[in-house]
Design a protein around this motif. Structure first.
Motif, PDB file in Angstrom:
ATOM      1  N   LEU A 129       0.830  -1.200   0.000  1.00  0.00           N
ATOM      2  CA  LEU A 129       0.000   0.000   0.000  1.00  0.00           C
ATOM      3  C   LEU A 129       0.867   1.252   0.000  1.00  0.00           C
ATOM      4  O   LEU A 129       0.624   2.190  -0.770  1.00  0.00           O
ATOM      5  N   HIS A 130       1.901   1.267   0.813  1.00  0.00           N
ATOM      6  CA  HIS A 130       2.791   2.425   0.877  1.00  0.00           C
ATOM      7  C   HIS A 130       3.544   2.625  -0.436  1.00  0.00           C
ATOM      8  O   HIS A 130       3.797   3.758  -0.832  1.00  0.00           O
ATOM      9  N   GLN A 131       3.907   1.541  -1.092  1.00  0.00           N
ATOM     10  CA  GLN A 131       4.584   1.663  -2.383  1.00  0.00           C
ATOM     11  C   GLN A 131       3.649   2.299  -3.407  1.00  0.00           C
ATOM     12  O   GLN A 131       4.059   3.144  -4.201  1.00  0.00           O
ATOM     13  N   GLY A 132       2.390   1.900  -3.399  1.00  0.00           N
ATOM     14  CA  GLY A 132       1.411   2.479  -4.320  1.00  0.00           C
ATOM     15  C   GLY A 132       1.186   3.951  -4.049  1.00  0.00           C
ATOM     16  O   GLY A 132       1.137   4.769  -4.976  1.00  0.00           O
ATOM     17  N   ILE A 133       1.067   4.308  -2.787  1.00  0.00           N
ATOM     18  CA  ILE A 133       0.885   5.711  -2.420  1.00  0.00           C
ATOM     19  C   ILE A 133       2.130   6.520  -2.784  1.00  0.00           C
ATOM     20  O   ILE A 133       2.022   7.643  -3.285  1.00  0.00           O
ATOM     21  N   ALA A 134       3.302   5.966  -2.560  1.00  0.00           N
ATOM     22  CA  ALA A 134       4.547   6.653  -2.917  1.00  0.00           C
ATOM     23  C   ALA A 134       4.625   6.888  -4.429  1.00  0.00           C
ATOM     24  O   ALA A 134       5.047   7.959  -4.870  1.00  0.00           O
ATOM     25  N   PHE A 135       4.202   5.901  -5.215  1.00  0.00           N
ATOM     26  CA  PHE A 135       4.197   6.073  -6.671  1.00  0.00           C
ATOM     27  C   PHE A 135       3.248   7.198  -7.074  1.00  0.00           C
ATOM     28  O   PHE A 135       3.601   8.054  -7.891  1.00  0.00           O
ATOM     29  N   LEU A 136       2.035   7.205  -6.516  1.00  0.00           N
ATOM     30  CA  LEU A 136       1.068   8.259  -6.856  1.00  0.00           C
ATOM     31  C   LEU A 136       1.576   9.633  -6.436  1.00  0.00           C
ATOM     32  O   LEU A 136       1.426  10.612  -7.173  1.00  0.00           O
TER      33      LEU A 136
END
Length: 86
Positions: free
Chosen positions: A18-25
């Motif tokens: 989840l944090h990786q996805g948020i970091a990408f966005l």
């Protein structure tokens, strides 16, 4: 014998994903602010003629709204002339 993950390991794995996805966005939107584009303009830039110039017989991407990283960020976060958008 197939190793199994405990629920704790699954929870940590889910949080990391989840944090990786948020970091990408976050990174993607910071980039868009830096180059003064919207998500729609980024995805559909090939459809908009004002983003393309012909140079030496080749189409080259040019963003007419880009004022440089510093000014783009300043205008996005601090100064927005809303009367010009009306």
């Amino acid at each position: 014998n197939i190793p199994s993950w405990s629920s704790h390991q699954w929870t940590i794995g889910s949080i990391v994903s989840l944090h990786q996805g948020i970091a990408f966005l976050l990174a993607n939107h910071l980039y868009l602010v830096a180059v003064n584009m919207t998500t729609n303009e980024m995805i559909n830039s090939y459809r908009y003629d004002h983003f393309w110039e012909v140079r030496n017989g080749h189409k080259v991407f040019m963003n007419p709204f880009n004022k440089g990283v510093c000014r783009n960020c300043f205008e996005f976060w601090w100064y927005q002339d809303r009367s010009a958008q009306a």
